[in-house]
Scaffold this active site. Structure first.
Site, PDB file in Angstrom:
ATOM      1  N   ASP A  52      -4.571  -7.648  16.597  1.00 35.37           N
ATOM      2  CA  ASP A  52      -4.728  -7.531  15.153  1.00 35.37           C
ATOM      3  C   ASP A  52      -3.558  -8.205  14.445  1.00 35.37           C
ATOM      4  OD1 ASP A  52      -6.017  -5.993  12.751  1.00 35.37           O
ATOM      5  OD2 ASP A  52      -3.860  -5.599  12.596  1.00 35.37           O
ATOM      6  N   TYR A  57       1.909 -10.474   7.707  1.00 37.46           N
ATOM      7  CA  TYR A  57       2.949 -10.129   8.683  1.00 37.46           C
ATOM      8  C   TYR A  57       3.884 -11.316   8.941  1.00 37.46           C
ATOM      9  CZ  TYR A  57      -0.314  -6.262   9.642  1.00 37.46           C
ATOM     10  OH  TYR A  57      -1.164  -5.199   9.523  1.00 37.46           O
ATOM     11  N   LYS A  86      -6.122 -11.172   8.647  1.00 37.24           N
ATOM     12  CA  LYS A  86      -6.501 -10.576   7.356  1.00 37.24           C
ATOM     13  C   LYS A  86      -6.099 -11.457   6.181  1.00 37.24           C
ATOM     14  CE  LYS A  86      -5.162  -6.081   9.300  1.00 37.24           C
ATOM     15  NZ  LYS A  86      -3.899  -6.376   9.981  1.00 37.24           N
ATOM     16  N   HIS A 119      -7.440  -7.576   3.519  1.00 32.13           N
ATOM     17  CA  HIS A 119      -6.350  -6.676   3.934  1.00 32.13           C
ATOM     18  C   HIS A 119      -6.311  -5.389   3.114  1.00 32.13           C
ATOM     19  CE1 HIS A 119      -2.131  -6.771   5.941  1.00 32.13           C
ATOM     20  NE2 HIS A 119      -2.477  -5.529   5.711  1.00 32.13           N
TER      21      HIS A 119
HETATM   22  N1  LIG Z   1      -4.277  -2.397   7.414  1.00 31.49           N
HETATM   23  C1  LIG Z   1      -3.073  -1.991   7.128  1.00 31.49           C
HETATM   24  O1  LIG Z   1      -2.680  -1.880   5.973  1.00 31.49           O
HETATM   25  C2  LIG Z   1      -2.134  -1.653   8.250  1.00 31.49           C
HETATM   26  C3  LIG Z   1      -0.998  -0.861   7.991  1.00 31.49           C
HETATM   27  C4  LIG Z   1      -0.144  -0.558   9.063  1.00 31.49           C
HETATM   28  C5  LIG Z   1      -0.420  -1.013  10.338  1.00 31.49           C
HETATM   29  N2  LIG Z   1      -1.525  -1.804  10.551  1.00 31.49           N
HETATM   30  C6  LIG Z   1      -1.837  -2.335  11.887  1.00 31.49           C
HETATM   31  O2  LIG Z   1      -1.761  -1.298  12.815  1.00 31.49           O
HETATM   32  C7  LIG Z   1      -0.878  -1.658  13.878  1.00 31.49           C
HETATM   33  C8  LIG Z   1      -0.326  -0.423  14.489  1.00 31.49           C
HETATM   34  O3  LIG Z   1       0.843   0.009  13.768  1.00 31.49           O
HETATM   35  P1  LIG Z   1       1.261   1.485  13.725  1.00 31.49           P
HETATM   36  O4  LIG Z   1       2.590   1.653  13.137  1.00 31.49           O
HETATM   37  O5  LIG Z   1       0.164   2.165  13.022  1.00 31.49           O
HETATM   38  O6  LIG Z   1       1.314   1.801  15.291  1.00 31.49           O
HETATM   39  P2  LIG Z   1       1.585   3.122  16.042  1.00 31.49           P
HETATM   40  O7  LIG Z   1       1.383   2.798  17.476  1.00 31.49           O
HETATM   41  O8  LIG Z   1       0.900   4.323  15.406  1.00 31.49           O
HETATM   42  O9  LIG Z   1       3.127   3.367  15.756  1.00 31.49           O
HETATM   43  C9  LIG Z   1       4.102   2.484  16.203  1.00 31.49           C
HETATM   44  C10 LIG Z   1       5.355   3.314  16.366  1.00 31.49           C
HETATM   45  O10 LIG Z   1       5.150   4.206  17.455  1.00 31.49           O
HETATM   46  C11 LIG Z   1       6.170   4.039  18.420  1.00 31.49           C
HETATM   47  N3  LIG Z   1       5.507   4.045  19.736  1.00 31.49           N
HETATM   48  C12 LIG Z   1       4.642   3.159  20.256  1.00 31.49           C
HETATM   49  N4  LIG Z   1       4.243   3.531  21.488  1.00 31.49           N
HETATM   50  C13 LIG Z   1       4.897   4.695  21.757  1.00 31.49           C
HETATM   51  C14 LIG Z   1       4.923   5.577  22.846  1.00 31.49           C
HETATM   52  N5  LIG Z   1       4.190   5.340  23.936  1.00 31.49           N
HETATM   53  N6  LIG Z   1       5.693   6.688  22.778  1.00 31.49           N
HETATM   54  C15 LIG Z   1       6.446   6.944  21.691  1.00 31.49           C
HETATM   55  N7  LIG Z   1       6.473   6.141  20.594  1.00 31.49           N
HETATM   56  C16 LIG Z   1       5.706   5.033  20.640  1.00 31.49           C
HETATM   57  C17 LIG Z   1       6.819   2.716  18.134  1.00 31.49           C
HETATM   58  O11 LIG Z   1       8.164   2.851  18.423  1.00 31.49           O
HETATM   59  P3  LIG Z   1       9.084   1.595  18.849  1.00 31.49           P
HETATM   60  O12 LIG Z   1       8.996   0.615  17.720  1.00 31.49           O
HETATM   61  O13 LIG Z   1      10.417   2.209  19.047  1.00 31.49           O
HETATM   62  O14 LIG Z   1       8.475   1.061  20.116  1.00 31.49           O
HETATM   63  C18 LIG Z   1       6.597   2.536  16.644  1.00 31.49           C
HETATM   64  O15 LIG Z   1       7.649   3.171  15.929  1.00 31.49           O
HETATM   65  C19 LIG Z   1       0.107  -2.618  13.216  1.00 31.49           C
HETATM   66  O16 LIG Z   1       0.796  -3.430  14.130  1.00 31.49           O
HETATM   67  C20 LIG Z   1      -0.859  -3.407  12.359  1.00 31.49           C
HETATM   68  O17 LIG Z   1      -1.538  -4.353  13.157  1.00 31.49           O
HETATM   69  C21 LIG Z   1      -2.381  -2.096   9.535  1.00 31.49           C
END
Ligand SMILES: NC(=O)c1ccc[n+]([C@@H]2O[C@H](COP(=O)([O-])OP(=O)(O)OC[C@H]3O[C@@H](n4cnc5c(N)ncnc54)[C@H](OP(=O)(O)O)[C@@H]3O)[C@@H](O)[C@H]2O)c1
Length: 312
Positions: A52, A57, A86, A119
């Site tokens: 994604d 980004y 997006k 987006h």
């Molecule tokens: N449409 C939108 O507006 C929007 C908004 C936000 C995100 N997104 C998308 O969603 C994706 C996912 O982002 P998210 O922040 O939602 O991801 P997430 O996986 O819920 O959270 C990522 C966080 O979790 C930690 N993490 C990951 N794997 C872990 C594990 N096994 N154990 C403990 N902590 C862990 C990471 O830490 P570390 O960094 O220390 O590894 C990071 O701080 C983004 O990359 C993007 O593509 C879209």
């Protein structure tokens, strides 16, 4: 319950009959460019086949580079991966949609996309400044274009064979309904924040009824602490089933029929987050009964995403 008993291989059908989306997705919202490349390679090596991306980004070029080298090194065909990007808020005017799409494709080094998403439903002042602000620091919105105008331009991309499917992100059920009713090409995917503290049950029910894939971001609650990763119900289940809290949360998301996006940055976490397995039914139901409610990302009300630095 998904059809495959191996959650890692779960793929969800697109409602236009044009293929399947791997449920386990890797999100590329990673501020550092070098880390974008290594994390994308680790994800590919761990088994992720759904990526994604987003114009916003500012790292499509690095993701594209990691995918080209990773596919070649692993002997993986382009058709085996599912790539999304997006359209950003500053490109909602219909005449800006195709150029923005072309620019993303060029940066990614691809000749077609599997999915293109709007987006957010908020149009910003058109132009190259992704975060346009007035002298008071307030976002400058664009009132000259409706979401349906933008959707019509997205439909043209599908009609011209440029991408397999189109969809929306950061919407609520009312916005989805309004586009769904007027669309000639129905949204195939909606990407929204969703996790046990924000299950979006009503939206998910509508999506399931219409065959729209709900693609959950923040399945680990953006990794915030305290938060989902140390929720007592999730931690107790993790200890019981011999998995980590992250694996339990990701398994819950796939188990309930959504796709998800997670962003592990290290090789070890990429392997951990890919290695999920079916939860016992009682554990699944215990998570469904969690009553905490919390939205973590304000993007749905403003169009301004959390976790992206303002300065370019
Ligand atoms: N449409 C939108 O507006 C929007 C908004 C936000 C995100 N997104 C998308 O969603 C994706 C996912 O982002 P998210 O922040 O939602 O991801 P997430 O996986 O819920 O959270 C990522 C966080 O979790 C930690 N993490 C990951 N794997 C872990 C594990 N096994 N154990 C403990 N902590 C862990 C990471 O830490 P570390 O960094 O220390 O590894 C990071 O701080 C983004 O990359 C993007 O593509 C879209």
């Amino acid at each position: 319950m998904p059809e495959s008993s191996d959650l890692r291989l779960t793929r969800l059908p697109l409602n236009n009959g044009r293929g399947l989306m791997p449920a386990l997705g890797f999100g590329t919202l990673i501020p550092d460019k070098a880390e974008t490349i290594t994390a994308t390679r680790y994800a590919l090596e761990a088994g992720f086949r759904h990526f994604d991306c987003a114009e916003r980004y500012r790292n499509e070029r690095e993701v594209g580079e990691a995918l080209q080298t990773g596919l070649a090194a692993g002997g993986i065909a382009r058709e085996e991966i599912f790539v999304t990007t997006k359209l950003w808020n500053t490109n909602h005017r219909p005449e800006r949609v195709e150029p923005a799409f072309d620019a993303s494709l060029d940066r990614l080094g691809l000749d077609h996309l599997d999915l293109y998403l709007i987006h957010t439903p908020f149009a910003f002042q058109p132009g190259d400044e992704q975060d346009p602000r007035d002298q008071n620091g307030s976002v400058i919105y664009d009132n000259e274009v409706t979401l349906l105008d933008t959707w019509r331009a997205m439909e043209s991309l599908v009609n011209h064979g440029r991408c397999r499917a189109i969809g929306l992100s950061d919407i609520n059920l009312d916005i989805l309904l309004s586009i769904y009713e007027s669309a000639r090409i129905k949204p195939a995917v909606v990407q929204v924040e969703s996790h046990p503290y924000l299950p979006e049950t009503e939206l998910l029910e509508f999506c399931k009824e219409k065959g729209v894939v709900l693609l959950a971001f923040a399945p680990l609650g953006h990794g915030m602490k305290p938060g989902l990763l140390d929720d007592p119900v999730v931690s107790a289940i993790a200890a019981r089933v011999g998995k980590t809290p992250a694996q339990v949360l990701l398994a819950w998301a796939v188990h309930r029929g959504t796709a998800l996006l997670t962003t592990p940055r290290t090789a070890a976490r990429a392997r951990e987050n890919f290695d999920i397995s079916v939860l016992p039914e009682d554990a699944f139901n215990e998570i469904n009964r969690i009553e905490t409610r919390q939205r973590l990302n304000p993007v749905v009300t403003t169009g301004v995403p959390g976790f992206i630095a303002r300065a370019s």
